[in-house]
Design a protein around this motif. Structure first.
Motif, short mmCIF file in Angstrom:
data_model
loop_
_atom_site.label_atom_id
_atom_site.label_comp_id
_atom_site.label_asym_id
_atom_site.label_seq_id
_atom_site.Cartn_x
_atom_site.Cartn_y
_atom_site.Cartn_z
N ARG A 55 0.81 -1.22 0.00
CA ARG A 55 0.00 0.00 0.00
C ARG A 55 0.84 1.27 0.00
O ARG A 55 0.32 2.37 0.18
N THR A 56 2.14 1.11 -0.19
CA THR A 56 3.05 2.25 -0.23
C THR A 56 3.26 2.68 -1.67
O THR A 56 3.37 1.84 -2.58
N SER A 57 3.33 3.99 -1.89
CA SER A 57 3.52 4.52 -3.24
C SER A 57 4.76 3.95 -3.88
O SER A 57 5.82 3.87 -3.26
N GLY A 58 4.63 3.54 -5.14
CA GLY A 58 5.74 2.97 -5.89
C GLY A 58 5.75 1.46 -5.92
O GLY A 58 6.49 0.86 -6.70
N TYR A 59 4.96 0.82 -5.07
CA TYR A 59 4.93 -0.64 -5.04
C TYR A 59 4.50 -1.17 -6.41
O TYR A 59 3.51 -0.70 -6.98
N SER A 115 8.72 1.47 -11.30
CA SER A 115 7.94 1.85 -10.12
C SER A 115 8.81 2.47 -9.05
O SER A 115 8.39 3.39 -8.34
N ARG A 159 9.50 6.03 -9.83
CA ARG A 159 8.29 6.82 -9.56
C ARG A 159 8.20 7.17 -8.08
O ARG A 159 7.89 8.30 -7.72
N SER A 160 8.50 6.21 -7.21
CA SER A 160 8.51 6.45 -5.77
C SER A 160 9.24 5.31 -5.08
O SER A 160 8.73 4.19 -5.01
N THR A 162 9.93 4.90 -1.94
CA THR A 162 9.66 4.72 -0.51
C THR A 162 9.17 3.31 -0.18
O THR A 162 9.34 2.85 0.96
N TRP A 163 8.60 2.61 -1.15
CA TRP A 163 8.12 1.26 -0.90
C TRP A 163 9.26 0.31 -0.53
O TRP A 163 9.04 -0.70 0.15
#
Length: 203
Positions: free
Chosen positions: A30-34, A117, A120-121, A123-124
């Motif tokens: 559910r974290t951005s970039g996953y 991905s 893109r982010s 943080t995941w």
């Protein structure tokens, strides 16, 4: 017959690690970039496809995979050498170093496997490495014996520190990726502005 430590109060470490694995895995998805377009069981196959396609190319991607392989060998050498020569006992920071390097390396592996991905982010990656690290703590609880003689307090402290340091290594890589992305975006924006100014001058 003496009961195994698995059924002592130390069970809190194994059960807690398992619970953290599940929660961190849920958080990762559910974290951005996953990379939600890829199911978790398909990850090894996707990695294998990447390697078959990119290793023979002889370009910077090949170099990135080679650097990751060298990093993995270095971390493995430091770990197993540390165990064999009792370096972990003599130098308490050795454990922190190998765990941080391991977390960093796992983050790089995930990032190279899912580049789009991640750019893109990224943080995941932090949550993902936490999930993998917690899963490894479950593995150690079930299959290893080195913790049998530890006190519960020391075992809990060691597990928490290991997970924190693993995750810190991943966070450092995620931060570096964000910095790289911001610089690339800045260059792209500068290039677009330059093109606009050239067009204005030619008019």
């Amino acid at each position: 017959m003496e009961s195994l430590p698995h059924f002592s109060p130390k069970l809190v470490v194994g059960a807690g690690s398992l619970l953290l694995t599940l929660v961190a895995t849920w958080a990762t998805t559910r974290t951005s970039g996953y990379p939600d377009h890829r199911s978790l069981p398909s990850w090894p196959r996707h990695l294998a496809v990447r390697l078959r396609r990119e290793l023979p190319r002889g370009d910077p991607l090949t170099g990135a995979w080679a650097a990751l392989a060298a990093w993995s060998l270095l971390v493995s050498g430091l770990h197993f050498g540390g165990v064999h020569y009792n370096v972990y006992t003599a130098l308490p920071w050795w454990d922190l170093m190998t765990h941080a390097m391991g977390g960093f390396g796992v983050a790089v592996l995930l990032a190279l496997t899912f580049r789009e991905s991640t750019l893109r982010s990224p943080t995941w990656l932090v949550a993902a490495v936490l999930a993998i690290g917690a899963g490894f703590e479950v593995y150690e609880f079930v299959f290893k014996t080195f913790w049998y003689h530890w006190s519960l307090e020391f075992y809990v402290e060691d597990t928490v520190i290991d997970l924190l340091v693993n995750t810190t290594g991943a966070a450092l890589f995620a931060a570096a990726t964000l910095l790289y992305r911001s610089r690339v975006d800045t260059r792209s924006l500068d290039g677009e502005r330059g093109d606009e100014s050239i067009g204005t001058d030619s008019d």
